[in-house]
Each structure stands twice: as C-alpha cells, then as structure tokens.
Write an enzyme that holds these catalytic residues in place. Structure first.
Site, short mmCIF file in Angstrom:
data_model
loop_
_atom_site.label_atom_id
_atom_site.label_comp_id
_atom_site.label_asym_id
_atom_site.label_seq_id
_atom_site.Cartn_x
_atom_site.Cartn_y
_atom_site.Cartn_z
N TYR A 30 0.60 -1.33 -0.30
CA TYR A 30 -0.06 -0.19 -0.09
C TYR A 30 0.95 1.17 0.55
O TYR A 30 0.79 2.42 0.75
CB TYR A 30 -0.83 -0.40 1.36
CG TYR A 30 -2.20 -0.86 0.79
CD1 TYR A 30 -2.91 -0.96 0.87
CD2 TYR A 30 -1.40 -2.38 1.60
CE1 TYR A 30 -3.53 -2.37 0.71
CE2 TYR A 30 -2.52 -3.15 1.71
CZ TYR A 30 -3.42 -3.16 1.21
OH TYR A 30 -3.94 -4.54 1.05
N TYR A 158 -12.62 -8.20 5.03
CA TYR A 158 -11.56 -7.62 4.43
C TYR A 158 -10.98 -8.99 4.06
O TYR A 158 -10.76 -10.18 5.00
CB TYR A 158 -10.30 -7.58 4.60
CG TYR A 158 -8.64 -7.03 4.28
CD1 TYR A 158 -8.65 -5.93 2.64
CD2 TYR A 158 -8.13 -8.12 4.53
CE1 TYR A 158 -7.03 -6.67 2.42
CE2 TYR A 158 -6.67 -8.68 3.71
CZ TYR A 158 -7.09 -7.84 2.76
OH TYR A 158 -5.54 -7.93 1.64
N ASP A 259 -13.99 -17.09 6.34
CA ASP A 259 -12.48 -16.76 5.92
C ASP A 259 -12.10 -16.14 7.42
O ASP A 259 -11.62 -15.54 8.15
CB ASP A 259 -12.83 -15.23 5.01
CG ASP A 259 -10.95 -14.90 4.76
OD1 ASP A 259 -10.52 -15.85 5.70
OD2 ASP A 259 -10.87 -14.03 4.32
N LYS A 288 -1.96 -17.10 6.84
CA LYS A 288 -1.39 -15.83 7.60
C LYS A 288 -0.52 -17.22 8.71
O LYS A 288 0.52 -17.48 8.46
CB LYS A 288 -2.18 -15.26 8.61
CG LYS A 288 -2.88 -13.57 7.61
CD LYS A 288 -3.01 -12.70 8.55
CE LYS A 288 -3.06 -11.53 7.28
NZ LYS A 288 -4.16 -11.13 6.76
C1 LIG Z 1 -4.61 -11.46 5.13
C2 LIG Z 1 -5.98 -11.56 4.83
C3 LIG Z 1 -6.82 -12.50 3.60
C4 LIG Z 1 -5.22 -12.33 2.61
O1 LIG Z 1 -4.10 -12.57 2.51
P1 LIG Z 1 -2.67 -12.87 1.98
O2 LIG Z 1 -1.85 -14.17 2.71
O3 LIG Z 1 -2.71 -11.12 2.31
O4 LIG Z 1 -3.00 -12.94 0.42
C5 LIG Z 1 -7.55 -13.36 3.60
N1 LIG Z 1 -8.82 -12.35 4.30
C6 LIG Z 1 -8.23 -12.47 5.78
C7 LIG Z 1 -8.99 -12.10 6.99
C8 LIG Z 1 -6.78 -11.82 5.75
O5 LIG Z 1 -6.52 -11.47 7.39
#
Ligand SMILES: *Cc1c(COP(=O)(O)O)cnc(C)c1O
Length: 436
Positions: A30, A158, A259, A288
């Site tokens: 960013y 997100y 997610d 993550k």
């Molecule tokens: C960080 C994140 C993503 C994207 O993951 P990247 O490994 O950065 O592509 C998707 N969803 C959530 C909830 C996230 O925190």
C-alpha cells in the site's frame, strides 16, 4: 544497468545503502512509488523481538500481520524447516504427493469444524479466497444454477487484494472506488453491530437473513470473517449473526464461506473463531498463522457436498506452481504441533488480560473513541485518521513495533509475549495514540 552502490552479488556497504536501493527499486505494501516514508531496516529477529540495523530492538506487537504466533527463530520451527530442506524443498503437486502435505491436510480436517473434509493447499490467503469463491461458483454450476454467481457479505470486511477478494472487501474502506466498473458487483448488508458481548440486535439479524433470502437466486455464496473483521476495521461482533447466516444459507443451498485467515489458530481465544458460534461453514479459508509466520501458505477446506457438486462439472481447475510446498507444510505441521503440545488457550487469555489491563487507562482519553480486546487482539480506535509515521515513531521510541491504519492503533502480539512486554506494548499504543 547500474547495480547501485553495492554490486548485485556483494553486500551493501552500509544500512543507508540498503535503504537507498530500497527507495529506488522496491514496492512496499500500500505504498506509492517513489516511497514517501523510509521503512525501518530489520537485520534479524528472535523471540518476540525485531532487531534493527542501528542495534535497537523492538517488541513485535503485530506478529508480522497475525502470522508469527510463536515469535521468531523458534528452535522447533527452525529444526522442522532445516530437516525438510535436507530432504526436498519443493516438488510439483501435479501427479506427485508427499507426507508433509498429507499430514497437514489430515491435521486441518481434524481441527476444523465438523464436515470440512477436503483440503486445497495454496500459496497465500488471497489465493485461498479465490479458490473458495471458485469452489462455490463451480458447486452452483454443478447443481445446474450458473446464474448464481454473485457473492454476499456484510460491510467492513477484508478478504485479500486480488480481484474477487477485493470485490467483497468493505466498499467504503476498500479499493472499490478505484476499481468501479472492473470489480464484480456483490451484495452488501450493513456491518454486524459492534461488540462480541453486545446484546443481539434481532432487527439486524432479521434484515441480514432477509437480504440473503431476497438475492438467493443469484447468490452462490455468503463470505464473512467470523467474529473479528480484521484489516477492514478491527471490529468484533456477536457470534449469533453467524448462526443466522448458517440458517439462511442452508435453507437456500447457498455456500457459507468463513474466511479465518486472520482469526485461525487460537487468536480469538478459540482455535477457530467459528467455534464461538458453534457453526460449521461449507468452505473454510486459513492462512497467515498456518506456518507460524515462516512461509507463505494457505488452505481452503470444503465439505464432501461441495466437492460432489464441483465434480459434476469436472475438475476443480486450479493448481498453483508452489501448491503444497513441502517446506511450508513441514513448518506448518511443526507450528500446529507446538500449539497442540502447549497451552495456547491459557497463553491467549494471559495476553488478553495483559492488553486489557494495559489499555484500560486509554478508555476515555482525549481523542480515543473506543478500546476493545478479544483474545490476543487489542484495539484503540481514535476520532481521527492516524498519522502513521508519527504514531510508528512514538511506538518505536517505546521499543515496540506497531503498524496502525486508518483510525486504528492495534496489536496482536505473539502468544508467548511476557507480561512486561505486554505492558510495554500497551504503553506504546498510548504513546502512539497521543502522537497520532
Ligand atoms: C490477510 C488476509 C487475507 C489475505 O491473505 P494474503 O496472504 O495477504 O493474501 C484474506 N482474508 C483475511 C481475513 C486476511 O486477514
């Protein structure tokens, strides 16, 4: 080509030379090009501390964006990586398989909410969300409903930076304006009411279910972050709304995607945030902290029902080059092994208590509109956008690494952060808030 102050094969003569080359060539997240603010140069990290080129040490209150839950240079994770590197670092996953990936898939199935039995391993969270969306769309096609190709979600989310994930990020805080006309147009409801412990808003729950029902003919999946909306605004909500989504999606045969890329692996106090609601989605994304912050790896899990729908259309046409990378899988197995062998619920509760106590004095402070803690996540929300450079500098002066965004100063430290370092993090958050 001028290789710059250091030859491409030689070490840089000084930290300043690294930063000069960074400024000239390297994009950061960013960030504009050329950059307007220099990053801090890190030379090593151990335990919960990052070591800067000038010798200063900073407590990493960010776990490198939710990932480094065990801190850095953990001997068990280092050993797992070295051991796997001694066998093979990578082989293609098409037509071949290996034990680290098979073991990881089995472990994820065992730990995930019931019914999620099939695992697609990929290289990053955003790709994991793309795979989840592809699964849902292909499932609906398999059921003879190709017109169901939209996604529904609530605002404030997100889900990553590639195009389909971007389309379900918060339409105001995300990048929708820049991409009008390019992003698929999805269905948004109001964000869930604030507060994990808040009283359930039945009116909101009804509207949520009605919105999904109304669009059932065109919606393939509902996708949400359960309990904690992370990079979309660090908001917590009552688990009840997840049960509402489970009911309405089941009624209309819409796939429910959770997610858990940020919330997985204990961060919110349960292993997966879905457990707060006792709800199992049809598709689950993790990433993550999956490798304890060592390597980029994500996984998308689905139920046999989703897999059966997909197989009516043929194959799941996805296969990243580095799918199931053995190094990443081996370190993920070791990281999950550490969690299972240790007492992460107590550790996360201790971090929560430390952040709550340390941040309590900020409640009601000038410019602070909210202080909230859930699991190993602490958030201070201001009444204005944060001056990121000033806030970061104030935290660094307190010996802590923070990365605020928008109006938010937040921390999600490694689980092993001790009480003295938690107090230091809270003090740095206060200093950052005052400086911002
Ligand atoms: C960080 C994140 C993503 C994207 O993951 P990247 O490994 O950065 O592509 C998707 N969803 C959530 C909830 C996230 O925190």
């Amino acid at each position: 080509m001028d290789p710059g102050p250091a030859g491409p094969s030689g070490p840089f003569p000084t930290p300043e030379a690294v930063l000069a080359a960074d400024r000239r060539h390297v994009w950061h997240p960013y960030a504009p090009m050329p950059a307007t603010v220099d990053p801090y140069l890190v030379t090593s990290a151990a335990g919960v501390r990052l070591r800067l080129a000038d010798g200063r040490e900073l407590v990493d209150a960010m776990s490198s964006w939710w990932a480094a839950i065990h801190g850095y240079r953990h001997p068990v994770l280092d050993a797992a990586l070295a051991e796997q590197a001694g066998r093979m670092s990578h082989v293609m996953f098409g037509g071949l398989t290996h034990e680290p990936a098979v073991r990881l898939a089995g472990t994820l199935v065992e730990l995930a909410p019931p019914g999620l039995e099939h695992v697609f391993l990929c290289d990053s969270g955003s790709v994991g969300v793309e795979v989840a969306v592809k699964m849902a769309l292909q499932y609906q096609r398999g059921r003879g409903r190709p017109q169901r190709h939209r996604l529904a979600t609530w605002r404030g989310g997100y889900h990553g930076d590639t195009f389909h994930p971007m389309s379900v990020c918060d339409p105001d805080g995300g990048m929708h304006r820049l991409w009008t006309g390019v992003l698929p147009r999805q269905i948004f409801t109001d964000p869930p009411p604030n507060g994990f412990d808040s009283v359930v808003d039945e009116g909101y729950a009804t509207t949520l279910a009605e919105t999904v029902s109304r669009h059932a003919d065109t919606v393939a999946a509902v996708i949400v972050e359960p309990v904690v909306q992370g990079a979309g605004g660090m908001r917590f909500h009552h688990p009840h709304y997840l049960r509402v989504l489970r009911e309405v999606t089941r009624e209309h045969d819409i796939a429910l995607i959770f997610d858990e890329i940020a919330t997985g692996f204990g961060r919110t106090g349960t292993f997966f945030a879905a457990e707060h609601a006792d709800v199992a989605p049809d598709v689950l994304c993790v990433g993550k902290a999956l490798t304890g912050g060592y390597l980029s790896l994500a996984a998308t899990l689905c139920t046999p029902q989703i897999a059966a729908g997909i197989s009516r259309t043929g194959v799941l046409a996805h296969g990243p080059t580095f799918m199931g990378n053995p190094l990443a899988c081996a370190v993920a197995n070791a990281s999950i092994g550490l969690l299972r062998a240790g007492n992460w619920p107590a550790e996360v509760a201790r971090v929560a208590a430390g952040l709550s106590a340390g941040l309590a004095p900020l409640r009601g402070a000038t410019g602070v509109i909210d202080v909230r803690v859930l699991g190993a996540i602490g958030v201070v929300q201001l009444d204005r956008p944060v001056d990121v450079a000033a806030a970061t500098a104030a935290a660094v002066a307190h010996g802590v690494w923070l990365r605020p965004f928008r109006d938010l100063i937040y921390a999600m430290p490694p689980y092993l952060t001790d009480d003295a370092d938690l107090a230091r993090i809270a003090a740095a958050m206060g200093a950052a808030a005052a400086a911002a």
